[in-house]
Design an enzyme around this catalytic site. Structure first.
Site, short mmCIF file in Angstrom:
data_model
loop_
_atom_site.label_atom_id
_atom_site.label_comp_id
_atom_site.label_asym_id
_atom_site.label_seq_id
_atom_site.Cartn_x
_atom_site.Cartn_y
_atom_site.Cartn_z
N LEU A 234 0.88 -1.16 0.00
CA LEU A 234 0.00 0.00 0.00
C LEU A 234 0.92 1.21 0.00
CD1 LEU A 234 -2.71 -0.94 2.67
CD2 LEU A 234 -2.95 -0.95 0.19
N ASP A 235 0.61 2.20 -0.81
CA ASP A 235 1.43 3.42 -0.87
C ASP A 235 1.50 4.09 0.49
OD1 ASP A 235 1.87 3.05 -3.57
OD2 ASP A 235 0.21 4.35 -4.17
#
Length: 195
Positions: A117-118
């Site tokens: 996930l960023d």
């Protein structure tokens, strides 16, 4: 001597388990790093040096790294609601905060994030030492569904909605969504399904 009822045993597969997999399941390192340990002559099975990459460890055999007897770790699974500001990696050379900082007391075994996930993305992230499950969940051929809710800074327009459905180009290549929905009546929140 460990109590047989509580000892972690290697796979009961009568055909054995690949040596690099056994080492990885003992929590020593990744399978790729295990291949290097094998090639470097650091692994013994039943006190015999093994450098063969495809060697299969049979039930009852003892695997050593140096003088240390390796035992298969119990699997651990941690579900994390990842907050903003943390990157999804095990180590960061720039010393930014990682998801590993959040789960360092969650388990005694080495955990690895499944997928990414960023840094500014929040949501569910699985961390585990179960490499086989991580591979099944992250390999594109398994078509695992992922659903994201995106908050927009302005209402989505019909033409933008249609562009997203057609497919868009991201920094790392094209992406085609499986489904798209407007979640709120003000058109500022959308749901995006990909695999």
């Amino acid at each position: 001597e460990n109590n047989p009822s509580t000892e972690q045993k290697p796979s009961a597969d009568p055909k054995g388990i690949r040596l690099n997999r056994y080492i990885a399941h003992a929590g020593v390192c990744s399978r790729r790093e295990a291949d290097e340990l094998i090639a470097d002559g650091q692994i013994r099975v039943n006190n015999k040096l093994v450098t063969e990459m495809g060697y299969k460890v049979m039930p009852g055999e003892k695997v050593y790294l140096g003088k240390k007897l390796l035992r298969k770790e119990a699997y651990a699974y941690v579900l994390l609601n990842k907050p903003k500001g943390f990157i999804t990696t095990t180590k960061d050379p720039q010393e930014r905060r990682t998801v590993m900082d959040l789960v360092k007391t969650a388990s005694d075994v080495r955990l690895y994030p499944v997928g990414r996930l960023d840094r500014n993305t929040t949501g569910l992230l699985l961390l585990t030492n179960d490499g086989d499950m991580a591979d099944r969940l992250s390999h594109p051929s398994n078509n695992i569904k992922k659903i994201y809710k995106a908050e927009l800074d302005k209402p989505i327009l019909k033409e933008d909605y249609e562009k997203i459905l057609e497919g868009i180009e991201l920094e790392d290549g094209p992406i085609k969504v499986d489904d798209l929905a407007i979640v709120t009546s003000d058109n500022l929140s959308i749901g995006v399904e990909i695999h």
